[in-house]
Write an enzyme that holds these catalytic residues in place. Sequence first.
Site, PDB file in Angstrom:
ATOM      1  N   LYS A  87       0.853  -1.211   0.000  1.00 11.84           N
ATOM      2  CA  LYS A  87       0.000   0.000   0.000  1.00 11.84           C
ATOM      3  C   LYS A  87       0.877   1.244   0.000  1.00 11.84           C
ATOM      4  O   LYS A  87       1.683   1.447   0.907  1.00 11.84           O
ATOM      5  CB  LYS A  87      -0.908  -0.004   1.241  1.00 11.84           C
ATOM      6  CG  LYS A  87      -1.703   1.285   1.450  1.00 11.84           C
ATOM      7  CD  LYS A  87      -2.613   1.208   2.689  1.00 11.84           C
ATOM      8  CE  LYS A  87      -3.245   2.565   3.004  1.00 11.84           C
ATOM      9  NZ  LYS A  87      -4.101   2.533   4.220  1.00 11.84           N
ATOM     10  N   ASP A 129      -2.587  10.118   3.992  1.00 11.64           N
ATOM     11  CA  ASP A 129      -3.987   9.724   4.179  1.00 11.64           C
ATOM     12  C   ASP A 129      -4.706  10.722   5.074  1.00 11.64           C
ATOM     13  O   ASP A 129      -4.602  10.659   6.302  1.00 11.64           O
ATOM     14  CB  ASP A 129      -4.044   8.318   4.794  1.00 11.64           C
ATOM     15  CG  ASP A 129      -5.481   7.827   4.964  1.00 11.64           C
ATOM     16  OD1 ASP A 129      -6.403   8.468   4.406  1.00 11.64           O
ATOM     17  OD2 ASP A 129      -5.677   6.798   5.637  1.00 11.64           O
ATOM     18  N   LYS A 185     -10.173  12.655   8.583  1.00  8.61           N
ATOM     19  CA  LYS A 185      -9.695  12.223   9.894  1.00  8.61           C
ATOM     20  C   LYS A 185      -9.639  13.410  10.852  1.00  8.61           C
ATOM     21  O   LYS A 185      -9.508  14.546  10.407  1.00  8.61           O
ATOM     22  CB  LYS A 185      -8.264  11.653   9.764  1.00  8.61           C
ATOM     23  CG  LYS A 185      -8.168  10.306   9.098  1.00  8.61           C
ATOM     24  CD  LYS A 185      -6.714   9.847   9.031  1.00  8.61           C
ATOM     25  CE  LYS A 185      -6.575   8.491   8.359  1.00  8.61           C
ATOM     26  NZ  LYS A 185      -7.235   7.385   9.074  1.00  8.61           N
ATOM     27  N   ASP A 243       1.572   6.136   5.730  1.00  5.95           N
ATOM     28  CA  ASP A 243       0.587   5.212   5.165  1.00  5.95           C
ATOM     29  C   ASP A 243       1.112   4.538   3.887  1.00  5.95           C
ATOM     30  O   ASP A 243       0.395   3.776   3.242  1.00  5.95           O
ATOM     31  CB  ASP A 243      -0.724   5.955   4.904  1.00  5.95           C
ATOM     32  CG  ASP A 243      -1.946   5.070   5.107  1.00  5.95           C
ATOM     33  OD1 ASP A 243      -1.792   3.986   5.697  1.00  5.95           O
ATOM     34  OD2 ASP A 243      -3.035   5.466   4.669  1.00  5.95           O
ATOM     35  N   ASP A 303     -12.197   6.972   3.970  1.00  4.18           N
ATOM     36  CA  ASP A 303     -10.989   6.725   4.767  1.00  4.18           C
ATOM     37  C   ASP A 303     -10.577   5.249   4.726  1.00  4.18           C
ATOM     38  O   ASP A 303      -9.497   4.886   5.175  1.00  4.18           O
ATOM     39  CB  ASP A 303     -11.219   7.182   6.214  1.00  4.18           C
ATOM     40  CG  ASP A 303      -9.917   7.356   6.976  1.00  4.18           C
ATOM     41  OD1 ASP A 303      -8.848   7.325   6.330  1.00  4.18           O
ATOM     42  OD2 ASP A 303      -9.984   7.524   8.209  1.00  4.18           O
ATOM     43  N   GLU A 337      -9.449   3.665   2.310  1.00  4.33           N
ATOM     44  CA  GLU A 337      -8.934   3.795   0.942  1.00  4.33           C
ATOM     45  C   GLU A 337      -7.878   2.746   0.605  1.00  4.33           C
ATOM     46  O   GLU A 337      -7.680   2.418  -0.562  1.00  4.33           O
ATOM     47  CB  GLU A 337      -8.344   5.198   0.736  1.00  4.33           C
ATOM     48  CG  GLU A 337      -6.888   5.393   1.203  1.00  4.33           C
ATOM     49  CD  GLU A 337      -6.680   5.223   2.705  1.00  4.33           C
ATOM     50  OE1 GLU A 337      -7.671   5.301   3.454  1.00  4.33           O
ATOM     51  OE2 GLU A 337      -5.528   4.994   3.126  1.00  4.33           O
ATOM     52  N   ARG A 366      -7.742  -0.511   1.036  1.00  2.96           N
ATOM     53  CA  ARG A 366      -8.297  -1.691   0.352  1.00  2.96           C
ATOM     54  C   ARG A 366      -8.721  -1.353  -1.070  1.00  2.96           C
ATOM     55  O   ARG A 366      -8.725  -2.212  -1.942  1.00  2.96           O
ATOM     56  CB  ARG A 366      -9.457  -2.258   1.191  1.00  2.96           C
ATOM     57  CG  ARG A 366     -10.612  -1.319   1.368  1.00  2.96           C
ATOM     58  CD  ARG A 366     -11.522  -1.695   2.533  1.00  2.96           C
ATOM     59  NE  ARG A 366     -10.982  -1.296   3.832  1.00  2.96           N
ATOM     60  CZ  ARG A 366     -11.575  -1.516   4.994  1.00  2.96           C
ATOM     61  NH1 ARG A 366     -12.731  -2.160   5.040  1.00  2.96           N
ATOM     62  NH2 ARG A 366     -11.030  -1.124   6.126  1.00  2.96           N
TER      63      ARG A 366
HETATM   64  N1  BES Z   1      -4.252   4.302   7.073  1.00  2.00           N
HETATM   65  C1  BES Z   1      -5.390   4.040   7.872  1.00  2.00           C
HETATM   66  C2  BES Z   1      -5.144   2.982   8.948  1.00  2.00           C
HETATM   67  C3  BES Z   1      -4.215   3.365  10.054  1.00  2.00           C
HETATM   68  C4  BES Z   1      -4.710   3.898  11.232  1.00  2.00           C
HETATM   69  C5  BES Z   1      -2.882   3.092   9.975  1.00  2.00           C
HETATM   70  C6  BES Z   1      -3.857   4.189  12.262  1.00  2.00           C
HETATM   71  C7  BES Z   1      -2.036   3.399  11.010  1.00  2.00           C
HETATM   72  C8  BES Z   1      -2.522   3.940  12.159  1.00  2.00           C
HETATM   73  C9  BES Z   1      -6.516   3.521   6.978  1.00  2.00           C
HETATM   74  O1  BES Z   1      -6.547   4.030   5.705  1.00  2.00           O
HETATM   75  C10 BES Z   1      -7.784   3.911   7.643  1.00  2.00           C
HETATM   76  O2  BES Z   1      -8.035   5.084   7.740  1.00  2.00           O
HETATM   77  N2  BES Z   1      -8.558   2.949   8.065  1.00  2.00           N
HETATM   78  C11 BES Z   1      -9.782   3.196   8.717  1.00  2.00           C
HETATM   79  C12 BES Z   1     -10.789   2.189   8.226  1.00  2.00           C
HETATM   80  C13 BES Z   1     -12.188   2.469   8.668  1.00  2.00           C
HETATM   81  C14 BES Z   1     -12.690   3.726   8.011  1.00  2.00           C
HETATM   82  C15 BES Z   1     -13.053   1.302   8.280  1.00  2.00           C
HETATM   83  C16 BES Z   1      -9.557   3.050  10.233  1.00  2.00           C
HETATM   84  O3  BES Z   1      -8.767   2.193  10.636  1.00  2.00           O
HETATM   85  O4  BES Z   1     -10.121   3.833  10.965  1.00  2.00           O
HETATM   86 ZN    ZN Z   2      -4.782   4.667   4.945  1.00  2.00          ZN
HETATM   87 MN    MN Z   3      -7.614   5.864   5.597  1.00  2.00          MN
END
Ligand code: BES
Ligand code: ZN
Ligand code: MN
Length: 486
Positions: A258, A263, A270, A281, A340, A342, A344
Amino acid sequence: MDFKHQLAATSTLSKLTTDALVLVVSGETLVDELDAKFKTPITSALASGDFVVKAGKSLYLHHIEGVKAPRVWVVAATGNTPKAFKTAVATALNLVKASAAKNVVIAPISAMELTDAHAEAVVCAVEDAVYLYRHTKPSAAKASSLNAASLVCTKAEVSAVQKGLVRGRAVAAGVTLARECANRPGNHCTPTYLADTAKKLGKEFALKVEVLDRKAVEKLGMGSFLAVAQGSEEPLKFIVAQYQGAAKTVAPVVLVGKGITFDTGGISIKPSAEMDEMKFDMGGAASVLGTLRAVAELKPKLNLVVIVPSCDNMPSGKAVKPGDVVTSMSGQTIEILNTDAEGRLILCDALTYAERFKPAVVVDVATLTGACVVALGHHNSGMFSNDDALAETLLACSRASLDPCWRMPMDEEYEEGLKSNFADMGNVGGRAGGSITAALFLKRFTSKYRWAHLDIAGTAWKSGASKGGTGRPVPLLTHFVLSQVA
Ligand code: BES
Ligand code: ZN
Ligand code: MN
């Protein structure tokens, strides 16, 4: 760092010419041959309790009469395992690097057998200790003056130690590359920068590197990846790098990383606290590029393909909106309920693209979910696979490389949450089991090959005072790729 082995008997340590000597004690007893010049002060410090054999403990001996090395650090290891040895060396190196020493010799002084795993661990510990981020902070030039290290071993150990040092140097260089990428801020480490990093590796190691731009990605029908990239002015890159170490007909190992270079969350933005950390990210991308570097240096007889979909996730007038439905390269439609989620969305198209290589196995690596951090913290990466043998191999490699991962479940019952009334699937499940629904989403794009997924959201980065990239899981991935030689 120049890292070598040094054939020497424990009885001759006082004669070694070096700026610093690190002696590792892994039990209460010291080897009989140890010179009294060391044995006397260490035994006395043990007796008085000034030195105890416990991880993190050390004893400094300055200018011992009759010892060539002006600085001697004695450090404790709790046991003889590579892990304990690595921890002890890390403790010592943090002390050594603060001194004026330019070179260091490391020697075990309790009865123990050094293996390739010990040697590899030591190289990684030393490189880790001397790494310093400087790209946007050149004033941090007060790095240590240390530039050479060696590990003392016996004749019986030398071939294993040499093998471990070779692997350790390659892994450590890959880790450093991954850390450097993750540490560089989003306005430096862009998709274009990642592509240039891959091209540079291509030149250095004679790899085939292709970088696809938006037009090419459109032509391939990567509607899901494009949806994430469309909110940003920063041009997307789809990077494909190939190492060929076996006949063209040999099915390759494929790694997918990825590469979200920042992000924000997009329209599902966020919170601002700690959002700066979302520059890491692209930790998955960095780790597959680091692994590619390690593998290219070690030249195993196999083929490796590294794929990195890379872009920023930004809110803008052009950004994808919650509820938008896109068609992925696989033809499956996706309702983007949360912009968010994104990672996947860019990975699914890369996983479909991977099919063209008729892979022996595909492993994707991603800072995918905060839920994985909640589940496993910062020690184990989350590992998902519906292939038990592959999962076992990854677990074994994670143990051997001291880069732990933990297998997570993928029962189909968790899939319930991905249902959508408007598309083949939504891109989020509920809050519960968030790292599992993310893995199950990816699974829908992997029916053509053996596949595993590593969620490194908790392990690729450290927060707090020592904030920065860790370079994980380059050690695990390198061991894994090496394990795939036919
Ligand atoms: N890049 C984030 C995941 C992340 C969070 C990595 C904290 C490192 C530390 C990912 O893109 C994300 O935002 N995931 C969301 C998914 C949710 C919206 C289903 C998350 O984990 O909140
Ligand atoms: Zn992310
Ligand atoms: Mn995200």
